[in-house]
Motif scaffolding. Structure first.
Motif, PDB file in Angstrom:
ATOM      1  N   THR A  67       0.845  -1.200   0.000  1.00 49.67           N
ATOM      2  CA  THR A  67       0.000   0.000   0.000  1.00 49.67           C
ATOM      3  C   THR A  67       0.874   1.242   0.000  1.00 49.67           C
TER       4      THR A  67
ATOM      5  N   SER B 156      -1.831   4.680  -4.006  1.00 49.40           N
ATOM      6  CA  SER B 156      -2.906   3.692  -3.981  1.00 49.40           C
ATOM      7  C   SER B 156      -3.900   3.984  -2.863  1.00 49.40           C
TER       8      SER B 156
ATOM      9  N   TYR C  20      -7.817   4.373  -3.376  1.00 54.71           N
ATOM     10  CA  TYR C  20      -8.790   3.562  -2.646  1.00 54.71           C
ATOM     11  C   TYR C  20      -9.806   4.448  -1.931  1.00 54.71           C
TER      12      TYR C  20
ATOM     13  N   ASP D 196      -1.770  -6.471  -7.390  1.00 54.93           N
ATOM     14  CA  ASP D 196      -2.218  -5.261  -6.704  1.00 54.93           C
ATOM     15  C   ASP D 196      -3.034  -4.357  -7.631  1.00 54.93           C
TER      16      ASP D 196
ATOM     17  N   THR E 111      -7.182  -3.393  -7.448  1.00 56.35           N
ATOM     18  CA  THR E 111      -7.766  -2.049  -7.529  1.00 56.35           C
ATOM     19  C   THR E 111      -8.970  -2.040  -8.468  1.00 56.35           C
TER      20      THR E 111
END
Length: 316
Positions: free
Chosen positions: A10, A14, A18, A250, A254
Protein backbone atom coordinates in the motif's frame (compact mmCIF):
# COMPACT_ATOMS: atom_id res chain seq x y z
CA UNK A 1 -1.58 -19.75 1.93
CA UNK A 2 -0.77 -16.38 3.50
CA UNK A 3 2.97 -16.70 3.03
CA UNK A 4 5.47 -13.98 3.92
CA UNK A 5 5.23 -11.30 1.25
CA UNK A 6 1.71 -12.29 0.15
CA UNK A 7 -0.04 -9.16 1.39
CA UNK A 8 -0.46 -6.03 -0.67
CA UNK A 9 1.95 -3.12 -0.98
CA UNK A 10 0.00 0.00 0.00
CA UNK A 11 1.51 3.28 -1.18
CA UNK A 12 0.29 6.84 -0.71
CA UNK A 13 -0.94 6.92 -4.32
CA UNK A 14 -2.91 3.69 -3.98
CA UNK A 15 -4.30 4.83 -0.62
CA UNK A 16 -5.66 8.03 -2.18
CA UNK A 17 -7.11 6.00 -5.08
CA UNK A 18 -8.79 3.56 -2.65
CA UNK A 19 -10.25 6.48 -0.70
CA UNK A 20 -11.79 8.03 -3.83
CA UNK A 21 -13.18 4.69 -5.01
CA UNK A 22 -14.59 3.99 -1.55
CA UNK A 23 -16.26 7.40 -1.42
CA UNK A 24 -17.93 6.88 -4.82
CA UNK A 25 -18.96 3.31 -3.90
CA UNK A 26 -20.58 4.34 -0.64
CA UNK A 27 -22.45 7.32 -2.08
CA UNK A 28 -23.67 5.43 -5.15
CA UNK A 29 -24.99 2.43 -3.26
CA UNK A 30 -26.58 4.55 -0.54
CA UNK A 31 -28.40 6.31 -3.39
CA UNK A 32 -29.70 2.90 -4.50
CA UNK A 33 -30.98 2.23 -0.96
CA UNK A 34 -32.65 5.62 -0.60
CA UNK A 35 -34.25 5.41 -4.03
CA UNK A 36 -35.61 1.93 -3.34
CA UNK A 37 -36.93 2.99 0.08
CA UNK A 38 -38.60 6.18 -1.14
CA UNK A 39 -39.65 4.72 -4.51
CA UNK A 40 -40.96 8.12 -5.69
CA UNK A 41 -42.74 6.75 -8.78
CA UNK A 42 -43.89 3.44 -7.23
CA UNK A 43 -41.85 1.45 -9.76
CA UNK A 44 -38.91 0.01 -7.81
CA UNK A 45 -40.56 -2.50 -5.48
CA UNK A 46 -40.32 -5.34 -7.98
CA UNK A 47 -39.17 -8.80 -6.97
CA UNK A 48 -36.04 -8.47 -9.07
CA UNK A 49 -34.99 -5.28 -7.32
CA UNK A 50 -34.70 -7.08 -3.98
CA UNK A 51 -31.66 -8.78 -5.47
CA UNK A 52 -30.39 -5.43 -6.74
CA UNK A 53 -30.65 -3.94 -3.25
CA UNK A 54 -28.91 -7.01 -1.86
CA UNK A 55 -26.18 -6.50 -4.44
CA UNK A 56 -25.85 -2.94 -3.14
CA UNK A 57 -25.32 -4.39 0.36
CA UNK A 58 -22.47 -6.50 -1.05
CA UNK A 59 -20.94 -3.43 -2.68
CA UNK A 60 -21.20 -1.49 0.57
CA UNK A 61 -19.24 -4.24 2.32
CA UNK A 62 -16.48 -3.50 -0.15
CA UNK A 63 -16.73 0.27 0.15
CA UNK A 64 -17.05 0.50 3.94
CA UNK A 65 -15.13 -2.56 5.15
CA UNK A 66 -12.62 -4.03 2.69
CA UNK A 67 -11.42 -0.77 1.15
CA UNK A 68 -11.13 1.09 4.45
CA UNK A 69 -9.17 -1.76 6.01
CA UNK A 70 -6.78 -1.69 3.07
CA UNK A 71 -6.47 2.09 3.44
CA UNK A 72 -5.62 1.55 7.11
CA UNK A 73 -2.68 -0.70 6.19
CA UNK A 74 -0.81 2.38 4.96
CA UNK A 75 -0.47 3.39 8.62
CA UNK A 76 -0.99 0.04 10.39
CA UNK A 77 1.00 -2.52 8.45
CA UNK A 78 -0.07 -5.59 10.43
CA UNK A 79 -1.00 -9.08 9.12
CA UNK A 80 -4.23 -9.06 11.14
CA UNK A 81 -5.44 -5.92 9.37
CA UNK A 82 -4.60 -7.42 5.97
CA UNK A 83 -6.40 -10.62 6.96
CA UNK A 84 -9.50 -8.67 8.00
CA UNK A 85 -9.39 -6.89 4.63
CA UNK A 86 -9.14 -10.28 2.91
CA UNK A 87 -12.27 -11.49 4.69
CA UNK A 88 -14.12 -8.29 3.80
CA UNK A 89 -13.22 -8.74 0.14
CA UNK A 90 -14.48 -12.34 0.24
CA UNK A 91 -17.81 -11.21 1.72
CA UNK A 92 -18.29 -8.59 -0.98
CA UNK A 93 -17.02 -10.56 -3.97
CA UNK A 94 -18.70 -13.89 -3.24
CA UNK A 95 -22.04 -12.39 -2.20
CA UNK A 96 -22.04 -10.23 -5.36
CA UNK A 97 -21.51 -13.25 -7.58
CA UNK A 98 -24.15 -15.24 -5.70
CA UNK A 99 -26.62 -12.38 -6.13
CA UNK A 100 -25.97 -12.45 -9.86
CA UNK A 101 -26.46 -16.21 -9.80
CA UNK A 102 -29.83 -15.77 -8.10
CA UNK A 103 -30.73 -13.06 -10.62
CA UNK A 104 -29.88 -15.40 -13.51
CA UNK A 105 -32.18 -18.09 -12.09
CA UNK A 106 -34.89 -15.47 -11.60
CA UNK A 107 -34.42 -14.29 -15.21
CA UNK A 108 -34.82 -17.85 -16.47
CA UNK A 109 -38.17 -18.34 -14.76
CA UNK A 110 -39.41 -14.93 -15.89
CA UNK A 111 -38.46 -15.54 -19.51
CA UNK A 112 -39.76 -19.12 -19.42
CA UNK A 113 -43.17 -18.00 -18.10
CA UNK A 114 -43.38 -14.23 -18.72
CA UNK A 115 -47.13 -14.05 -18.04
CA UNK A 116 -47.42 -16.44 -15.08
CA UNK A 117 -44.03 -16.40 -13.31
CA UNK A 118 -45.52 -14.67 -10.26
CA UNK A 119 -47.18 -17.96 -9.38
CA UNK A 120 -43.73 -19.55 -9.09
CA UNK A 121 -41.55 -16.73 -7.77
CA UNK A 122 -43.01 -15.11 -4.66
CA UNK A 123 -41.67 -12.49 -2.28
CA UNK A 124 -41.11 -15.13 0.42
CA UNK A 125 -39.00 -17.21 -1.96
CA UNK A 126 -36.96 -14.17 -2.97
CA UNK A 127 -36.23 -13.38 0.69
CA UNK A 128 -35.35 -17.03 1.33
CA UNK A 129 -32.90 -16.90 -1.59
CA UNK A 130 -31.29 -13.74 -0.19
CA UNK A 131 -30.87 -15.37 3.22
CA UNK A 132 -29.30 -18.40 1.51
CA UNK A 133 -26.85 -16.10 -0.30
CA UNK A 134 -25.54 -14.71 2.99
CA UNK A 135 -25.41 -18.06 4.78
CA UNK A 136 -23.39 -19.50 1.89
CA UNK A 137 -21.10 -16.45 1.87
CA UNK A 138 -20.38 -16.41 5.59
CA UNK A 139 -19.58 -20.11 5.73
CA UNK A 140 -16.66 -19.32 3.40
CA UNK A 141 -15.14 -16.80 5.82
CA UNK A 142 -15.75 -18.90 8.93
CA UNK A 143 -13.37 -21.57 7.59
CA UNK A 144 -10.19 -19.41 7.63
CA UNK A 145 -11.28 -17.92 10.95
CA UNK A 146 -11.41 -21.45 12.36
CA UNK A 147 -7.84 -22.08 11.22
CA UNK A 148 -8.02 -23.46 7.67
CA UNK A 149 -5.58 -21.14 5.87
CA UNK A 150 -3.70 -23.54 3.62
CA UNK A 151 -3.51 -23.59 -0.17
CA UNK A 152 -6.39 -26.08 -0.08
CA UNK A 153 -8.69 -23.41 1.33
CA UNK A 154 -8.09 -21.21 -1.71
CA UNK A 155 -9.06 -24.10 -4.01
CA UNK A 156 -12.21 -24.66 -1.94
CA UNK A 157 -13.02 -20.95 -1.90
CA UNK A 158 -12.63 -20.37 -5.63
CA UNK A 159 -14.28 -23.66 -6.59
CA UNK A 160 -17.46 -23.20 -4.52
CA UNK A 161 -17.44 -19.40 -4.40
CA UNK A 162 -16.55 -18.61 -8.02
CA UNK A 163 -16.49 -21.58 -10.40
CA UNK A 164 -19.75 -23.20 -9.24
CA UNK A 165 -21.84 -19.98 -9.34
CA UNK A 166 -20.30 -19.09 -12.71
CA UNK A 167 -21.34 -22.48 -14.12
CA UNK A 168 -24.89 -21.97 -12.83
CA UNK A 169 -25.00 -18.52 -14.45
CA UNK A 170 -23.75 -19.92 -17.76
CA UNK A 171 -26.34 -22.72 -17.79
CA UNK A 172 -29.26 -20.47 -16.82
CA UNK A 173 -28.47 -17.74 -19.35
CA UNK A 174 -28.03 -20.38 -22.02
CA UNK A 175 -31.53 -21.53 -21.08
CA UNK A 176 -32.74 -17.92 -21.26
CA UNK A 177 -31.43 -17.51 -24.82
CA UNK A 178 -32.95 -20.83 -25.93
CA UNK A 179 -36.30 -19.87 -24.39
CA UNK A 180 -36.35 -16.40 -25.97
CA UNK A 181 -35.58 -17.95 -29.34
CA UNK A 182 -38.43 -20.45 -28.89
CA UNK A 183 -40.88 -17.68 -27.89
CA UNK A 184 -39.85 -15.59 -30.89
CA UNK A 185 -40.31 -18.51 -33.27
CA UNK A 186 -43.77 -19.31 -31.88
CA UNK A 187 -44.87 -15.69 -32.15
CA UNK A 188 -43.97 -15.65 -35.84
CA UNK A 189 -46.12 -18.69 -36.60
CA UNK A 190 -49.23 -17.81 -34.61
CA UNK A 191 -51.24 -14.66 -34.01
CA UNK A 192 -53.93 -14.02 -31.39
CA UNK A 193 -54.67 -11.64 -28.52
CA UNK A 194 -52.66 -13.65 -26.00
CA UNK A 195 -49.66 -13.63 -28.32
CA UNK A 196 -49.80 -9.84 -28.38
CA UNK A 197 -49.37 -9.78 -24.63
CA UNK A 198 -46.66 -12.45 -24.85
CA UNK A 199 -44.80 -10.50 -27.54
CA UNK A 200 -44.75 -7.39 -25.37
CA UNK A 201 -43.55 -9.39 -22.37
CA UNK A 202 -40.81 -11.16 -24.36
CA UNK A 203 -39.52 -7.87 -25.80
CA UNK A 204 -39.41 -6.41 -22.29
CA UNK A 205 -37.54 -9.42 -20.94
CA UNK A 206 -35.01 -9.25 -23.77
CA UNK A 207 -34.04 -5.72 -22.74
CA UNK A 208 -33.90 -6.61 -19.06
CA UNK A 209 -31.78 -9.70 -19.70
CA UNK A 210 -29.36 -7.55 -21.70
CA UNK A 211 -28.99 -5.25 -18.69
CA UNK A 212 -28.29 -8.22 -16.41
CA UNK A 213 -25.64 -9.49 -18.82
CA UNK A 214 -23.94 -6.09 -18.82
CA UNK A 215 -23.79 -6.17 -15.00
CA UNK A 216 -22.37 -9.68 -15.13
CA UNK A 217 -19.82 -8.78 -17.81
CA UNK A 218 -18.57 -5.82 -15.77
CA UNK A 219 -18.17 -8.05 -12.72
CA UNK A 220 -16.24 -10.69 -14.69
CA UNK A 221 -13.95 -8.16 -16.37
CA UNK A 222 -13.07 -6.48 -13.06
CA UNK A 223 -12.80 -9.56 -10.83
CA UNK A 224 -11.48 -12.53 -12.78
CA UNK A 225 -8.01 -11.12 -13.60
CA UNK A 226 -7.39 -10.71 -9.87
CA UNK A 227 -8.67 -14.21 -9.11
CA UNK A 228 -6.46 -15.76 -11.80
CA UNK A 229 -3.32 -13.96 -10.62
CA UNK A 230 -4.08 -14.73 -6.98
CA UNK A 231 -4.39 -18.46 -7.71
CA UNK A 232 -1.03 -18.45 -9.49
CA UNK A 233 0.63 -16.62 -6.61
CA UNK A 234 -0.61 -19.07 -3.99
CA UNK A 235 -0.48 -22.38 -5.88
CA UNK A 236 2.76 -21.80 -7.83
CA UNK A 237 5.45 -21.59 -5.15
CA UNK A 238 8.30 -20.51 -7.52
CA UNK A 239 6.06 -17.67 -8.81
CA UNK A 240 5.87 -16.09 -5.37
CA UNK A 241 9.25 -14.42 -5.89
CA UNK A 242 8.06 -12.56 -9.00
CA UNK A 243 7.81 -8.83 -8.27
CA UNK A 244 5.92 -8.16 -11.51
CA UNK A 245 3.29 -10.74 -10.52
CA UNK A 246 2.77 -8.97 -7.19
CA UNK A 247 2.39 -5.63 -8.95
CA UNK A 248 -0.11 -7.15 -11.42
CA UNK A 249 -2.09 -8.61 -8.52
CA UNK A 250 -2.22 -5.26 -6.70
CA UNK A 251 -3.35 -3.45 -9.88
CA UNK A 252 -5.99 -6.13 -10.56
CA UNK A 253 -7.20 -5.76 -6.97
CA UNK A 254 -7.77 -2.05 -7.53
CA UNK A 255 -10.00 -2.83 -10.50
CA UNK A 256 -12.16 -5.13 -8.34
CA UNK A 257 -12.99 -2.09 -6.23
CA UNK A 258 -14.21 -0.23 -9.30
CA UNK A 259 -16.85 -2.91 -9.90
CA UNK A 260 -18.55 -2.08 -6.58
CA UNK A 261 -18.77 1.60 -7.43
CA UNK A 262 -19.81 1.28 -11.05
CA UNK A 263 -23.06 -0.66 -10.54
CA UNK A 264 -25.18 2.40 -9.58
CA UNK A 265 -23.91 4.14 -12.72
CA UNK A 266 -25.04 1.14 -14.77
CA UNK A 267 -28.50 1.33 -13.19
CA UNK A 268 -28.71 5.02 -14.07
CA UNK A 269 -27.64 4.27 -17.64
CA UNK A 270 -29.69 1.15 -18.36
CA UNK A 271 -32.71 1.20 -16.03
CA UNK A 272 -35.31 3.89 -16.59
CA UNK A 273 -37.02 3.38 -13.23
CA UNK A 274 -33.79 3.77 -11.27
CA UNK A 275 -32.68 6.70 -13.43
CA UNK A 276 -35.88 8.62 -12.74
CA UNK A 277 -35.76 7.76 -9.03
CA UNK A 278 -32.12 8.91 -8.77
CA UNK A 279 -33.00 12.20 -10.41
CA UNK A 280 -35.95 12.72 -8.07
CA UNK A 281 -34.01 11.78 -4.92
CA UNK A 282 -31.11 14.06 -5.88
CA UNK A 283 -33.52 16.91 -6.59
CA UNK A 284 -32.36 17.44 -10.17
CA UNK A 285 -35.62 18.92 -11.41
CA UNK A 286 -34.44 20.02 -14.85
CA UNK A 287 -33.03 16.61 -15.62
CA UNK A 288 -36.20 15.11 -14.20
CA UNK A 289 -38.29 17.07 -16.70
CA UNK A 290 -35.99 15.90 -19.50
CA UNK A 291 -36.37 12.32 -18.31
CA UNK A 292 -40.16 12.59 -18.24
CA UNK A 293 -40.19 13.87 -21.83
CA UNK A 294 -37.88 11.06 -22.88
CA UNK A 295 -40.10 8.52 -21.13
CA UNK A 296 -43.16 9.87 -22.91
CA UNK A 297 -41.46 9.62 -26.30
CA UNK A 298 -40.25 6.10 -25.61
CA UNK A 299 -43.71 4.98 -24.52
CA UNK A 300 -45.31 6.39 -27.66
CA UNK A 301 -42.67 4.86 -29.91
CA UNK A 302 -42.86 1.46 -28.26
CA UNK A 303 -46.65 1.20 -28.81
CA UNK A 304 -46.96 -1.20 -25.90
CA UNK A 305 -50.18 -3.25 -26.05
CA UNK A 306 -50.44 -4.16 -22.37
CA UNK A 307 -50.18 -2.11 -19.22
CA UNK A 308 -46.89 -2.67 -17.39
CA UNK A 309 -47.17 -4.47 -14.08
CA UNK A 310 -44.95 -2.71 -11.47
CA UNK A 311 -43.70 -6.15 -10.41
CA UNK A 312 -42.39 -6.97 -13.87
CA UNK A 313 -38.97 -6.44 -15.37
CA UNK A 314 -37.26 -3.15 -15.95
CA UNK A 315 -37.95 -0.77 -18.77
CA UNK A 316 -34.65 0.31 -20.33
Amino acid sequence: MFYEGYWFDTSLTSTVAYFIISFVTILGNILVFVSFHRDPYRQLRSLQNYFIVNLAVSDLFMGTLAEWLLIATYWVNLPDVFFAHYLGAIISGISSLLNMTALSIYRYFVVKNPLTYHDIITRKRIIAAIVAVWIYTFHLILLPLSGWQSEGYQIYLYSLGCVLPSCVIFVTYFGVFITIRAHTKNLKTTANSQNSALKSAVNREKATTKTMLILLAVFVVFWFPFLAIDIVMVQCIPCRKSHSLHVARDVALTFTYFSSGINPLLYAWRVQQFRRAFIRVLGLKKLNCWSKNRVGNNMRNAQTVIERDPRTAWVT
